[in-house]
Design a protein around this motif. Structure first.
Motif, mmCIF file in Angstrom:
data_model
loop_
_atom_site.group_PDB
_atom_site.id
_atom_site.type_symbol
_atom_site.label_atom_id
_atom_site.label_comp_id
_atom_site.label_asym_id
_atom_site.label_seq_id
_atom_site.Cartn_x
_atom_site.Cartn_y
_atom_site.Cartn_z
ATOM 1 N N GLY A 16 0.801 -1.212 0.000
ATOM 2 C CA GLY A 16 0.000 0.000 0.000
ATOM 3 C C GLY A 16 0.837 1.268 0.000
ATOM 4 O O GLY A 16 0.525 2.238 -0.709
ATOM 5 N N LEU A 17 1.911 1.278 0.791
ATOM 6 C CA LEU A 17 2.794 2.444 0.812
ATOM 7 C C LEU A 17 3.493 2.632 -0.528
ATOM 8 O O LEU A 17 3.686 3.772 -0.983
ATOM 9 C CB LEU A 17 3.834 2.284 1.928
ATOM 10 N N ARG A 18 3.870 1.540 -1.148
ATOM 11 C CA ARG A 18 4.548 1.639 -2.444
ATOM 12 C C ARG A 18 3.607 2.197 -3.509
ATOM 13 O O ARG A 18 4.013 3.023 -4.333
ATOM 14 C CB ARG A 18 5.096 0.275 -2.855
ATOM 15 N N VAL A 19 2.373 1.759 -3.496
ATOM 16 C CA VAL A 19 1.396 2.278 -4.446
ATOM 17 C C VAL A 19 1.149 3.759 -4.193
ATOM 18 O O VAL A 19 1.077 4.575 -5.135
ATOM 19 C CB VAL A 19 0.080 1.475 -4.362
ATOM 20 N N GLY A 20 1.034 4.143 -2.923
ATOM 21 C CA GLY A 20 0.795 5.543 -2.593
ATOM 22 C C GLY A 20 1.918 6.455 -3.055
ATOM 23 O O GLY A 20 1.667 7.528 -3.627
ATOM 24 N N SER A 21 3.150 6.036 -2.843
ATOM 25 C CA SER A 21 4.279 6.870 -3.268
ATOM 26 C C SER A 21 4.348 6.972 -4.790
ATOM 27 O O SER A 21 4.665 8.034 -5.343
ATOM 28 C CB SER A 21 5.582 6.298 -2.715
ATOM 29 N N TYR A 22 4.024 5.875 -5.473
ATOM 30 C CA TYR A 22 4.042 5.891 -6.943
ATOM 31 C C TYR A 22 2.993 6.856 -7.491
ATOM 32 O O TYR A 22 3.279 7.658 -8.401
ATOM 33 C CB TYR A 22 3.805 4.477 -7.469
ATOM 34 N N LEU A 23 1.791 6.805 -6.948
ATOM 35 C CA LEU A 23 0.733 7.689 -7.427
ATOM 36 C C LEU A 23 1.067 9.159 -7.171
ATOM 37 O O LEU A 23 0.778 10.029 -8.005
ATOM 38 C CB LEU A 23 -0.595 7.323 -6.753
ATOM 39 N N LYS A 68 7.851 9.190 -2.118
ATOM 40 C CA LYS A 68 8.375 8.332 -1.051
ATOM 41 C C LYS A 68 8.594 9.130 0.239
ATOM 42 O O LYS A 68 8.363 8.618 1.341
ATOM 43 C CB LYS A 68 9.687 7.685 -1.500
ATOM 44 N N LYS A 69 9.025 10.352 0.099
ATOM 45 C CA LYS A 69 9.258 11.162 1.293
ATOM 46 C C LYS A 69 7.944 11.482 2.007
ATOM 47 O O LYS A 69 7.890 11.530 3.245
ATOM 48 C CB LYS A 69 9.977 12.453 0.910
ATOM 49 N N ILE A 70 6.876 11.695 1.244
ATOM 50 C CA ILE A 70 5.585 12.027 1.842
ATOM 51 C C ILE A 70 5.013 10.841 2.605
ATOM 52 O O ILE A 70 4.515 10.983 3.736
ATOM 53 C CB ILE A 70 4.615 12.515 0.754
ATOM 54 N N VAL A 71 5.069 9.639 2.005
ATOM 55 C CA VAL A 71 4.461 8.464 2.655
ATOM 56 C C VAL A 71 5.411 7.799 3.644
ATOM 57 O O VAL A 71 4.985 6.983 4.458
ATOM 58 C CB VAL A 71 3.995 7.438 1.601
ATOM 59 N N GLY A 72 6.711 8.122 3.577
ATOM 60 C CA GLY A 72 7.667 7.557 4.530
ATOM 61 C C GLY A 72 8.284 6.254 4.091
ATOM 62 O O GLY A 72 8.351 5.302 4.873
ATOM 63 N N THR A 73 8.750 6.181 2.831
ATOM 64 C CA THR A 73 9.470 5.009 2.345
ATOM 65 C C THR A 73 10.786 5.445 1.723
ATOM 66 O O THR A 73 10.982 6.630 1.424
ATOM 67 C CB THR A 73 8.645 4.229 1.298
#
Length: 218
Positions: free
Chosen positions: A83-90, A151-156
């Motif tokens: 889920g985090l990976r999808v969020g950062s990609y979008l 990635k910085k926004i979602v924390g990855t």
């Protein structure tokens, strides 16, 4: 009684070699007794406290290749879930495509005559230049810091699997191209982190990278 009197013990000089009065060693010959000599400059000491091994830098694995991020005893952040990976990609796509389409829309709105078409062409060029420049800047940030804006926004953060180091701009670019492998077999590569032990896509496995959870941007 004079100091030169042979019967005067205080006036006699001890003979050379008499016990209790060791002779001085000739110049250039190391002594056979007394305090140990200092080692030559640059040589490692043979006595004293053992030298301490400095601790590994933050973000490096204690034993490369033996502990993956998120595994017990690794000391590394946990692996990022799907889920985090999808969020950062979008978010990355939105940051690149959003302003580009906004500029293209302005250009389309003013078109219709010769002057408007010229302005529309300029806006279209600006939109494309922005998208290309932002895409490369995102790759640069991801390669040097581990984090794109999304990635910085979602924390990855993305790192090399073998030692936890950042991957560099070149590998970030190759990793982006390797996403083609994720989309070829019905996009199953993008879903692979859902059940993979290391939560890697096909591109991660090819490039030797992992995505971990870190603190979010303040």
């Amino acid at each position: 009684m004079s100091f030169g009197d042979p019967n005067n013990p205080y006036g006699q000089q001890p003979p050379q070699g008499q016990p209790g009065h060791p002779q001085q060693a000739p110049q250039g010959v190391p002594p056979q007794y007394g305090y140990p000599q200092q080692p030559p400059q640059g040589a490692a000491p043979q006595y004293g406290y053992p030298q301490q091994t400095p601790p590994p830098p933050y973000g490096a694995y204690p034993q490369p290749g033996l502990h993956a991020p998120g595994m017990p005893g690794s000391g590394m952040p946990p692996l990022a879930h799907w889920g985090l990976r999808v969020g950062s990609y979008l978010l990355d796509v939105l940051i690149i495509a959003g302003p580009m389409y906004a500029v293209l829309g302005i250009g389309a709105a003013v078109s219709g005559d010769e002057t408007g078409d010229t302005i529309a062409g300029i806006f279209s060029l600006l939109g494309m230049l922005y998208a290309i420049g932002m895409a490369f800047f995102q790759l640069y940030k991801e390669g040097t810091t581990g984090q794109s804006f999304g990635k910085k926004i979602v924390g990855t953060s993305v790192h090399r699997e073998v030692d936890g180091a950042t991957i560099g701009f070149g590998m970030a670019f190759v990793r982006k191209l390797a996403h083609i492998l994720d989309g070829i077999p019905c996009y199953i590569g993008y879903l692979w982190p859902l059940w993979d032990e290391k939560k890697q896509t096909f591109s991660d496995k090819v490039c030797g990278t992992v995505v971990v959870k870190v603190n979010k941007a303040g």
